[in-house]
Scaffold this motif. Structure first.
Motif, mmCIF file in Angstrom:
data_model
loop_
_atom_site.group_PDB
_atom_site.id
_atom_site.type_symbol
_atom_site.label_atom_id
_atom_site.label_comp_id
_atom_site.label_asym_id
_atom_site.label_seq_id
_atom_site.Cartn_x
_atom_site.Cartn_y
_atom_site.Cartn_z
ATOM 1 N N VAL A 34 0.873 -1.174 0.000
ATOM 2 C CA VAL A 34 0.000 0.000 0.000
ATOM 3 C C VAL A 34 0.910 1.224 0.000
ATOM 4 N N GLU A 35 0.497 2.261 -0.724
ATOM 5 C CA GLU A 35 1.289 3.487 -0.752
ATOM 6 C C GLU A 35 0.384 4.661 -0.418
ATOM 7 N N ILE A 36 0.864 5.529 0.466
ATOM 8 C CA ILE A 36 0.147 6.744 0.829
ATOM 9 C C ILE A 36 0.990 7.924 0.365
ATOM 10 N N ALA A 67 -1.802 20.928 -2.443
ATOM 11 C CA ALA A 67 -1.278 20.864 -1.082
ATOM 12 C C ALA A 67 -2.358 20.407 -0.112
ATOM 13 N N GLY A 68 -1.991 19.503 0.776
ATOM 14 C CA GLY A 68 -2.917 18.999 1.782
ATOM 15 C C GLY A 68 -3.650 17.731 1.392
ATOM 16 N N GLU A 69 -3.614 17.363 0.132
ATOM 17 C CA GLU A 69 -4.335 16.160 -0.296
ATOM 18 C C GLU A 69 -3.548 14.898 0.032
ATOM 19 N N VAL A 70 -4.293 13.829 0.287
ATOM 20 C CA VAL A 70 -3.716 12.520 0.578
ATOM 21 C C VAL A 70 -4.343 11.515 -0.376
ATOM 22 N N VAL A 71 -3.509 10.632 -0.921
ATOM 23 C CA VAL A 71 -3.983 9.576 -1.815
ATOM 24 C C VAL A 71 -3.505 8.249 -1.259
ATOM 25 N N ILE A 72 -4.382 7.264 -1.230
ATOM 26 C CA ILE A 72 -4.019 5.909 -0.812
ATOM 27 C C ILE A 72 -4.131 5.016 -2.036
ATOM 28 N N LEU A 73 -3.035 4.348 -2.362
ATOM 29 C CA LEU A 73 -2.987 3.463 -3.527
ATOM 30 C C LEU A 73 -2.897 2.019 -3.050
ATOM 31 N N TYR A 74 -3.795 1.186 -3.510
ATOM 32 C CA TYR A 74 -3.815 -0.202 -3.101
ATOM 33 C C TYR A 74 -2.747 -1.000 -3.862
ATOM 34 N N PRO A 75 -2.377 -2.172 -3.360
ATOM 35 C CA PRO A 75 -1.362 -2.987 -4.029
ATOM 36 C C PRO A 75 -1.774 -3.308 -5.467
ATOM 37 N N GLY A 76 -0.822 -3.207 -6.368
ATOM 38 C CA GLY A 76 -1.069 -3.532 -7.769
ATOM 39 C C GLY A 76 -1.593 -2.375 -8.599
ATOM 40 N N ALA A 77 -1.882 -1.228 -7.984
ATOM 41 C CA ALA A 77 -2.397 -0.081 -8.731
ATOM 42 C C ALA A 77 -1.257 0.540 -9.549
ATOM 43 N N TRP A 107 5.281 13.573 0.398
ATOM 44 C CA TRP A 107 5.806 12.472 1.203
ATOM 45 C C TRP A 107 5.135 11.182 0.741
ATOM 46 N N VAL A 108 5.912 10.121 0.692
ATOM 47 C CA VAL A 108 5.392 8.817 0.277
ATOM 48 C C VAL A 108 5.711 7.797 1.369
ATOM 49 N N VAL A 109 4.684 7.084 1.808
ATOM 50 C CA VAL A 109 4.852 6.020 2.799
ATOM 51 C C VAL A 109 4.294 4.749 2.191
ATOM 52 N N GLY A 110 5.098 3.710 2.191
ATOM 53 C CA GLY A 110 4.642 2.416 1.696
ATOM 54 C C GLY A 110 4.721 1.391 2.812
#
Length: 93
Positions: free
Chosen positions: A9-11, A32-42, A57-60
Motif C-alpha cells: 500500500v502506498e500513501i 497541497a494537503g491532499e492525501v492519496v491511498i494506492l492499493y497494491p497492484g495499482a 511524502w510517500v509512505v509504503g
C-alpha cells in the motif's frame, strides 16, 4: 516518476505545491494537503511539472503488517477495484 506498481500500500501526502497523479484510469491534479491511498497492484506515477515547487511524502507498507484480519492484502488488490466507481474521482481515493 514513471508509472509503476508494487505489492504494498502506498500513501502520498502533498505537503506543498502540486503534482499530477497518473493512474491506470486517468489523471488527477493533486494540491497541497491532499492525501492519496494506492492499493497494491495499482499502476500509478507522480509528475511534477518543470518550474513547479512541490513537496510530497510517500509512505509504503505491507498491509499484512497492520491487518486486523488475514488476507487484507488480497482484498485490497482483488476486491476493492470492483467496488470502486471511477477510481479517479475524489470520493474513491
Amino acid at each position: 516518476m514513471p508509472s509503476h506498481w508494487h505489492h504494498h500500500v502506498e500513501i502520498i501526502w502533498m505537503e506543498s505545491g502540486g503534482a499530477t497523479l497518473v493512474l491506470g484510469t486517468g489523471l488527477r491534479q493533486l494540491a497541497a494537503g491532499e492525501v492519496v491511498i494506492l492499493y497494491p497492484g495499482a499502476v500509478h506515477g507522480l509528475r511534477v511539472d518543470p518550474g513547479v515547487v512541490s513537496r510530497h511524502w510517500v509512505v509504503g507498507f505491507d498491509p499484512e503488517m497492520v491487518a486486523v484480519m488475514p488476507g487484507l492484502a488480497f482484498a485490497l488488490t482483488h476486491l476493492l477495484p470492483y467496488r470502486m466507481a471511477g477510481a479517479c474521482s475524489p470520493q474513491t481515493m
